[in-house]
Design a protein around this motif. Structure first.
Motif, mmCIF file in Angstrom:
data_model
loop_
_atom_site.group_PDB
_atom_site.id
_atom_site.type_symbol
_atom_site.label_atom_id
_atom_site.label_comp_id
_atom_site.label_asym_id
_atom_site.label_seq_id
_atom_site.Cartn_x
_atom_site.Cartn_y
_atom_site.Cartn_z
ATOM 1 N N ASP A 1 0.827 -1.208 0.000
ATOM 2 C CA ASP A 1 0.000 0.000 0.000
ATOM 3 C C ASP A 1 0.860 1.256 0.000
ATOM 4 O OD1 ASP A 1 -2.264 -1.529 0.025
ATOM 5 O OD2 ASP A 1 -2.604 -1.358 2.194
ATOM 6 N N TYR A 2 1.943 1.217 0.762
ATOM 7 C CA TYR A 2 2.836 2.373 0.836
ATOM 8 C C TYR A 2 3.526 2.624 -0.507
ATOM 9 C CZ TYR A 2 6.777 5.308 2.235
ATOM 10 O OH TYR A 2 7.690 6.320 2.323
ATOM 11 N N GLN A 3 3.992 1.570 -1.147
ATOM 12 C CA GLN A 3 4.641 1.712 -2.447
ATOM 13 C C GLN A 3 3.667 2.259 -3.482
ATOM 14 O OE1 GLN A 3 7.848 1.434 -3.115
ATOM 15 N NE2 GLN A 3 8.240 0.919 -0.960
ATOM 16 N N LYS A 4 2.431 1.778 -3.425
ATOM 17 C CA LYS A 4 1.407 2.278 -4.343
ATOM 18 C C LYS A 4 1.161 3.763 -4.109
ATOM 19 C CE LYS A 4 -1.148 -2.071 -4.934
ATOM 20 N NZ LYS A 4 -2.422 -2.790 -4.615
ATOM 21 N N MET A 5 1.133 4.154 -2.817
ATOM 22 C CA MET A 5 0.870 5.550 -2.482
ATOM 23 C C MET A 5 2.005 6.459 -2.944
ATOM 24 S SD MET A 5 -1.599 7.294 -1.411
ATOM 25 C CE MET A 5 -2.572 5.909 -0.808
ATOM 26 N N LEU A 6 3.232 5.965 -2.893
ATOM 27 C CA LEU A 6 4.366 6.756 -3.375
ATOM 28 C C LEU A 6 4.217 7.094 -4.860
ATOM 29 C CD1 LEU A 6 7.424 4.997 -1.666
ATOM 30 C CD2 LEU A 6 6.636 7.329 -1.235
ATOM 31 N N LYS A 7 3.583 6.187 -5.591
ATOM 32 C CA LYS A 7 3.413 6.374 -7.038
ATOM 33 C C LYS A 7 2.085 7.030 -7.404
ATOM 34 C CE LYS A 7 6.185 2.216 -7.867
ATOM 35 N NZ LYS A 7 6.180 0.818 -8.369
ATOM 36 N N SER A 8 1.232 7.216 -6.405
ATOM 37 C CA SER A 8 -0.099 7.779 -6.664
ATOM 38 C C SER A 8 -0.008 9.231 -7.131
ATOM 39 C CB SER A 8 -0.954 7.699 -5.397
ATOM 40 O OG SER A 8 -2.170 8.382 -5.564
ATOM 41 N N GLU A 9 -0.963 9.629 -7.941
ATOM 42 C CA GLU A 9 -1.030 11.001 -8.429
ATOM 43 C C GLU A 9 -1.967 11.844 -7.565
ATOM 44 O OE1 GLU A 9 0.777 12.243 -10.888
ATOM 45 O OE2 GLU A 9 1.759 10.292 -11.180
ATOM 46 N N ALA B 1 -4.406 14.349 -2.298
ATOM 47 C CA ALA B 1 -5.329 14.211 -1.164
ATOM 48 C C ALA B 1 -5.168 12.858 -0.490
ATOM 49 C CB ALA B 1 -6.766 14.409 -1.631
ATOM 50 N N GLU B 2 -5.072 11.800 -1.318
ATOM 51 C CA GLU B 2 -4.893 10.465 -0.758
ATOM 52 C C GLU B 2 -3.541 10.355 -0.039
ATOM 53 O OE1 GLU B 2 -5.404 7.498 -3.734
ATOM 54 O OE2 GLU B 2 -7.533 7.915 -4.047
ATOM 55 N N LYS B 3 -2.525 10.964 -0.638
ATOM 56 C CA LYS B 3 -1.200 10.934 -0.016
ATOM 57 C C LYS B 3 -1.211 11.688 1.315
ATOM 58 C CE LYS B 3 1.897 10.303 -3.947
ATOM 59 N NZ LYS B 3 3.022 10.841 -4.727
ATOM 60 N N PHE B 4 -1.926 12.816 1.332
ATOM 61 C CA PHE B 4 -2.019 13.602 2.559
ATOM 62 C C PHE B 4 -2.620 12.760 3.681
ATOM 63 C CE2 PHE B 4 -2.092 17.859 4.501
ATOM 64 C CZ PHE B 4 -2.872 17.608 5.611
ATOM 65 N N LYS B 5 -3.730 12.122 3.404
ATOM 66 C CA LYS B 5 -4.409 11.312 4.419
ATOM 67 C C LYS B 5 -3.551 10.118 4.832
ATOM 68 C CE LYS B 5 -8.673 8.831 5.503
ATOM 69 N NZ LYS B 5 -7.926 7.784 6.232
ATOM 70 N N PHE B 6 -2.977 9.436 3.843
ATOM 71 C CA PHE B 6 -2.169 8.248 4.136
ATOM 72 C C PHE B 6 -0.952 8.643 4.970
ATOM 73 C CE2 PHE B 6 0.685 4.705 3.268
ATOM 74 C CZ PHE B 6 -0.173 3.615 3.242
ATOM 75 N N ALA B 7 -0.286 9.731 4.587
ATOM 76 C CA ALA B 7 0.906 10.187 5.304
ATOM 77 C C ALA B 7 0.552 10.648 6.710
ATOM 78 C CB ALA B 7 1.581 11.317 4.538
ATOM 79 N N THR B 8 -0.589 11.295 6.860
ATOM 80 C CA THR B 8 -1.026 11.741 8.185
ATOM 81 C C THR B 8 -1.277 10.546 9.097
ATOM 82 O OG1 THR B 8 -2.026 13.745 7.257
ATOM 83 C CG2 THR B 8 -2.765 13.070 9.451
ATOM 84 N N ASP B 9 -1.877 9.510 8.552
ATOM 85 C CA ASP B 9 -2.095 8.288 9.334
ATOM 86 C C ASP B 9 -0.754 7.680 9.771
ATOM 87 O OD1 ASP B 9 -4.824 8.558 9.085
ATOM 88 O OD2 ASP B 9 -5.002 7.153 7.407
ATOM 89 N N LEU B 10 0.191 7.645 8.853
ATOM 90 C CA LEU B 10 1.516 7.117 9.190
ATOM 91 C C LEU B 10 2.169 7.961 10.287
ATOM 92 C CD1 LEU B 10 2.930 6.368 5.606
ATOM 93 C CD2 LEU B 10 2.309 4.663 7.329
ATOM 94 N N TYR B 11 2.026 9.268 10.159
ATOM 95 C CA TYR B 11 2.593 10.205 11.132
ATOM 96 C C TYR B 11 2.020 9.947 12.523
ATOM 97 C CZ TYR B 11 3.435 14.726 13.427
ATOM 98 O OH TYR B 11 3.811 15.722 14.303
ATOM 99 N N GLU B 12 0.710 9.797 12.591
ATOM 100 C CA GLU B 12 0.046 9.570 13.872
ATOM 101 C C GLU B 12 0.380 8.207 14.467
ATOM 102 O OE1 GLU B 12 -4.028 10.315 12.932
ATOM 103 O OE2 GLU B 12 -3.797 12.506 12.981
#
Length: 265
Positions: free
Chosen positions: A19-27, A30-41
């Motif tokens: 999922d993380y690798q897919k997110m790195l390649k995502s365009e 907004a999805e990256k913001f949410k995913f990264a925020t979840d990782l941060y928390e």
């Protein structure tokens, strides 16, 4: 049962990485913001930081930028990359001076400089800079809840500077450069009047003066003995119950009686 647990655990881990690798390649920012925020928390700062780096430019000037910029800076801090985190926190305060996070960011920026201060035996440029940054924070936020912590850090850094200066002066004594040692200890006592090393400094100043007088030629001995005795008197007056007093008293009497035995190295 244990094997089944490991299989499930590995499956979750692989899925998470995928999922993380897919997110790195995502365009999708907004999805990256949410995913990264979840990782941060979740405390996964390295992964969150990488995603934040990707989307920061896209959010400049937008409402989400303030939160994103702070989290990005804090990732660096949590990853112990203090040079980078201080830079980003300083930048955050410049851009968002009215933010509710500005005070915390300013403190963490200053604390980052504290973490970059080296051990006392090394050059202390970063230590001086850290003290200045922490004091600036206190001046800007005098009622902050972080002031007590900032003062504690400043005290630690001040002692590091004191220790550095003290050890330099003591080293002159050890290498038998007694004139330099006396001068250095005099400067030390003037520069750090409230130091916890004051008693030690006053003794070693006397010790250097004692050795200098004991090794002096006759035409210089009287004046140097007088100087040494004055340093002894200063120690005795400031610390009448000093741990050094018995030794120092014997040394003084040796000088006055002319029977000191010092061998020049």
């Amino acid at each position: 049962m244990k094997r089944a647990f490991y299989i499930v655990f590995i499956a979750i881990l692989v899925t998470s990485c995928s999922d993380y690798q897919k997110m790195l390649k995502s365009e999708s920012t907004a999805e990256k913001f949410k995913f990264a925020t979840d990782l941060y928390e979740e405390g996964k700062y390295a992964k969150a930081y990488r995603l934040f780096e990707q989307i920061l430019p896209a959010y400049r000037g937008k409402p989400q930028a303030e939160k994103l910029t702070f989290m990005h800076a804090n990732c660096s801090y949590e990853l112990k990359d203090y040079y980078i985190s201080s830079y980003h926190f300083d930048k955050f305060v410049d851009i968002y001076p009215s933010s509710e996070k500005a005070e915390e960011a300013a403190f963490l920026a200053a604390k980052g400089y504290y973490h970059n201060s080296p051990i006392f035996t090394k050059e202390q440029k970063e230590t001086v800079e850290a003290i200045e940054k922490l004091q600036l924070f206190i001046n800007l936020y005098p009622t902050s809840g972080y002031v007590a912590d900032a003062n504690k850090l400043i005290n630690e850094l001040d002692f590091k500077l004191e220790k550095k200066a003290f050890e330099i002066a003591k080293q002159y004594n050890l290498i038998t450069d007694y004139k330099a040692s006396i001068k250095s200890f005099n400067n030390f006592l003037l520069e750090f009047p409230g130091t916890s090393l004051r008693e030690d400094a006053m003794f070693y100043r006397f010790d250097s003066a004692y050795k200098l007088a004991a090794l002096s030629i006759d035409r210089l001995k009287e004046g140097r003995v007088s100087d040494a005795v004055s340093y002894f008197n200063s120690l005795n007056k400031a610390y009448p119950e000093s741990k050094y007093l018995d030794e120092a008293t014997i040394m003084k009497e040796e000088l006055l009686n002319g029977n000191s035995t010092i061998v020049q190295k």
